[in-house]
Design a protein around this motif. Structure first.
Motif, PDB file in Angstrom:
ATOM      1  N   THR B 266       1.513  -0.763   0.920  1.00 15.18           N
ATOM      2  CA  THR B 266       1.823  -1.708   1.998  1.00 15.18           C
ATOM      3  C   THR B 266       3.242  -1.423   2.463  1.00 15.18           C
ATOM      4  N   THR B 268       5.207  -3.504   4.107  1.00 12.60           N
ATOM      5  CA  THR B 268       6.068  -4.673   4.133  1.00 12.60           C
ATOM      6  C   THR B 268       6.151  -5.296   2.746  1.00 12.60           C
ATOM      7  N   THR B 273       3.563  -9.584   3.699  1.00 11.01           N
ATOM      8  CA  THR B 273       2.252  -8.968   3.828  1.00 11.01           C
ATOM      9  C   THR B 273       1.222 -10.088   3.751  1.00 11.01           C
ATOM     10  N   ALA B 277      -4.220  -8.468   4.176  1.00 16.10           N
ATOM     11  CA  ALA B 277      -3.769  -7.079   4.070  1.00 16.10           C
ATOM     12  C   ALA B 277      -3.643  -6.696   2.596  1.00 16.10           C
ATOM     13  N   LEU B 278      -3.129  -7.641   1.781  1.00 12.65           N
ATOM     14  CA  LEU B 278      -2.978  -7.354   0.354  1.00 12.65           C
ATOM     15  C   LEU B 278      -4.355  -7.178  -0.312  1.00 12.65           C
TER      16      LEU B 278
END
Lengths: 449, 449
Positions: B266, B268, B273, B277-278
């Motif tokens: 990732t 960020t 995040t 997204a994680l």
């Protein structure tokens, strides 16, 4: 990128072309000589050192790995030894001395001038990994009421012997830190401007007992080339420059990676660590985890009647264990690294907890569905498929949660969070996974028993 | 360490104390404003930006995380937007633009002066993670036949707008790199000395297509504050400064840690995040490993007759798997990290292989003995104890070897060695461990079957 030293140093040494060797060495940057010297056998290293200018010799020596340094120390002639030790930077010297036996330290200290000896002993007094230990007491100081012209004059005379002249440190008569000024600000200012008018009166500073990683973080955030280090009374006693900090950041990342893989921390690089030291750094953890894993054996034995009747359950044991270990490893790595770079602080516990409680449920459900579909290949018994999926959901939720919160607990009891590593959490999860897997199976499949 | 901003900015904004706010902001370092601004809601961030000096505003904006930047971009008034974009450093600007949709990029580029637009487009042309992408085209150049006095005069006039004046770059009329000179060498030289006499004629440099991590490694080894970046014809096109490199080193360590824990990378930080997204960065790996683990299921099913007769074998499955996974994780972490920091090169394969072949045997024997003694608790059947020990020895040897050599193979086929991570090697080892464990047991225990 051109970083080439294509001269055959060994040949030069063998053919006793010492004049040429000396000329060549004078041209090279210390870092190139370090690369080169590492490839040579010890006796040829000694030859190279004989022909290095004395400042370079000390710098090259400082950059060698610990085991090479130790060996060379015993091989140098007395006068060479004295020259190198005297010309080393105080922080590098302290770093070396702390590794040596007391009698060697005593002998080496005897070679030093009074001033350098005092410098070194002061640094050695600070705890390992503190700012005091890695600072350099060799900095350039200015006074508030100097003019720019006087300051530049002072730099011209004194600057050559100092660690840096790009950040200058303003102190008063009691050596208290009053401010910092960048060399570029001197360059851009009028000659008769006073230092006190252009200095930063409120500079970022660290104290001797601050942790080196904290100092590194600050210097990185504030894009500093050098940071002043003061004692508890704000008297300036040293500075730390960015090149040292780059090394601190790298070492701390390496240490974290080692701990996260359950390897004892080694201070030297792979080829400079003996086989036995490496084995030792690993076998203690492996052995401890092997014994810790015993609990899983008892858990499984407790369910041996279930296992005996439905042997297909055994086939999925590694799958359940792996998903628990993998989820926990992922989560703990994310939290540990975020803590290390300062993205997650101790008081973020609740935020992390709620984020990961939710993530764990989503992850668990997705993986549970995959498991349900995938298990059709091995069994058509819907209750077994259901046990597997349910186990995955529970195991993923628990391991995600443990991976998220255990690093916080480690920090609370002053353990390095990196120790809540992949291998540690995997082993812990093996025990819990087996317990939940067989409990759920025993419950759901009681009609098959 | 004193890094304190103890003024309640929110209160100032609510009470419309804008004059005081402006004064306070003028005093603060950009890094402090970044820390502060991150805590504020978006509309208050906008207020703070309104009162920042324009250079500071651009710098603060550059240091915010991507998601904050995106949101602010859409909230800024047109003239504020223009001011910030125009005043950003070209490398930071390129970094931002590459994340944005094409139509936004077009609109932002239109705000730029011709020169800045050209600068930005040039950087965007270089591949991600290349030196060209992170370099700053804003450097100070000198000519060989300038005197020190002329050079210092030139720096006074031009230096304020440049990224650094501590390393100066000497070029000829065709902009080819001739050398570098440190500001300190100018300070320590006579006024009428020529630059060509004091410059380093053979400076370390990088080219635009070099990998940023390689450049980082070089700057670290050579303790450089800035490195020149040239095109393929050795024309100087930009410079990279140490503060950017510190970030590169840190990001690359974070990336390695993420990959080693089988987390998708990732860009960020944790709280910036999104949960989705994680989850996405993790579930792909977890799902893939779950399916990969299926092979272990088939292996175990193949030995179901053995398992049915000697159920105590099931109880030790997690132990055998764990030791394989842990040993492999340790070894791969050591090799991967050593490769990343340059201690192990690709041509060290044979040296690593022989060192780890030996280590594996020693580790295996030690752990085999521990297992033998420990198994007494669960079984008194010597042949079962022997099977367990032998399995441990074999599994430890194989996983140690795989952990050592797979990173080399990954590198050979241009995969990041960090992908041969704990979770990957653990899953692979589960398959192999089960195969060897049951094969050895079936062989040794055939009289019990």
């Amino acid at each position: 990128m051109k970083v080439e030293v294509k001269v055959d140093i060994k040949k030069l040494i063998n053919e006793k072309e010492f004049k040429l060797l000396k000329e060549l060495l004078k041209e090279q940057e210390p870092a190139r000589i370090v690369e080169m010297i590492e490839e040579l056998p010890q006796d040829e290293k000694i030859v190279v050192f004989r022909f290095l200018p004395k400042d370079t010799a000390a710098e090259v020596f400082s950059h060698l790995e610990k085991d090479d340094q130790m060996e060379l120390l015993s091989l140098f002639k007395e006068d060479k030894l004295k020259e190198i030790i005297e010309n080393m930077e105080p922080d590098d010297r302290a770093d070396l001395l702390e590794e040596l036996p007391a009698n060697v330290v005593k002998r080496l200290l005897a070679h030093l001038s009074n001033e350098e000896r005092q410098n070194t002993l002061t640094l050695l007094n600070y705890p390992e990994y503190s700012a005091g230990r890695i600072m350099n007491p060799n900095f350039l100081d200015l006074k508030e009421n100097m003019t720019v012209k006087e300051a530049l004059q002072h730099i011209k005379v004194e600057g050559n012997k100092k660690e840096t002249i790009y950040t200058l440190f303003v102190i008063d008569n009691t050596r208290k830190l009053k401010g910092t000024v960048e060399l570029k600000d001197l360059i851009f200012s009028e000659e008769d401007e006073f230092i006190k008018n252009i200095m930063n009166e409120n500079p970022i500073y660290s104290t001797v007992y601050d942790d080196e990683e904290e100092v590194a973080r600050i210097m990185q955030d504030y894009d500093l080339l050098a940071i002043p280090v003061t004692d508890s009374e704000k008297r300036l006693v040293g500075i730390i420059t960015i090149d040292d900090i780059v090394d601190v950041l790298e070492e701390s990342a390496t240490e974290d990676i080692q701990k996260m893989a359950a390897v004892g921390v080694t201070e030297t690089s792979y080829f400079h660590t003996s086989i036995w030291a490496l084995i030792k750094s690993r076998v203690i953890w492996l052995g401890a985890l092997l014994l810790f894993e015993s609990i899983a054996v008892f858990v499984i034995e407790g369910f041996s009647d279930v296992l005996q009747k439905i042997t297909v359950l055994a086939a999925f044991m590694p799958t359940i264990n792996a998903i628990g270990g993998n989820t926990g490893s992922q989560m703990s790595a994310i939290v540990i690294r975020s803590m290390a770079v300062g993205d997650i602080e101790e008081d973020d516990f609740k935020k992390v907890l709620s984020k990961e409680l939710f993530s764990g449920i989503i992850l668990g459900i997705i993986l549970g569905i995959i498991m349900f579909l995938r298990s059709i290949v091995n069994t058509r018994e819907p209750l077994i498929m259901l046990s597997l999926s349910l186990s995955i959901i529970i195991v993923v939720m628990i391991s995600n949660l443990l991976g998220a919160i255990l690093p916080f607990f480690a920090k609370k009891i002053h353990l390095d969070p990196a120790l809540i590593s992949g291998p540690f959490i995997s082993t812990l999860m093996d025990i819990l996974s087996m317990f939940f897997y067989f409990s759920i199976s025993a419950l759901l499949l009681k009609d098959l028993l």
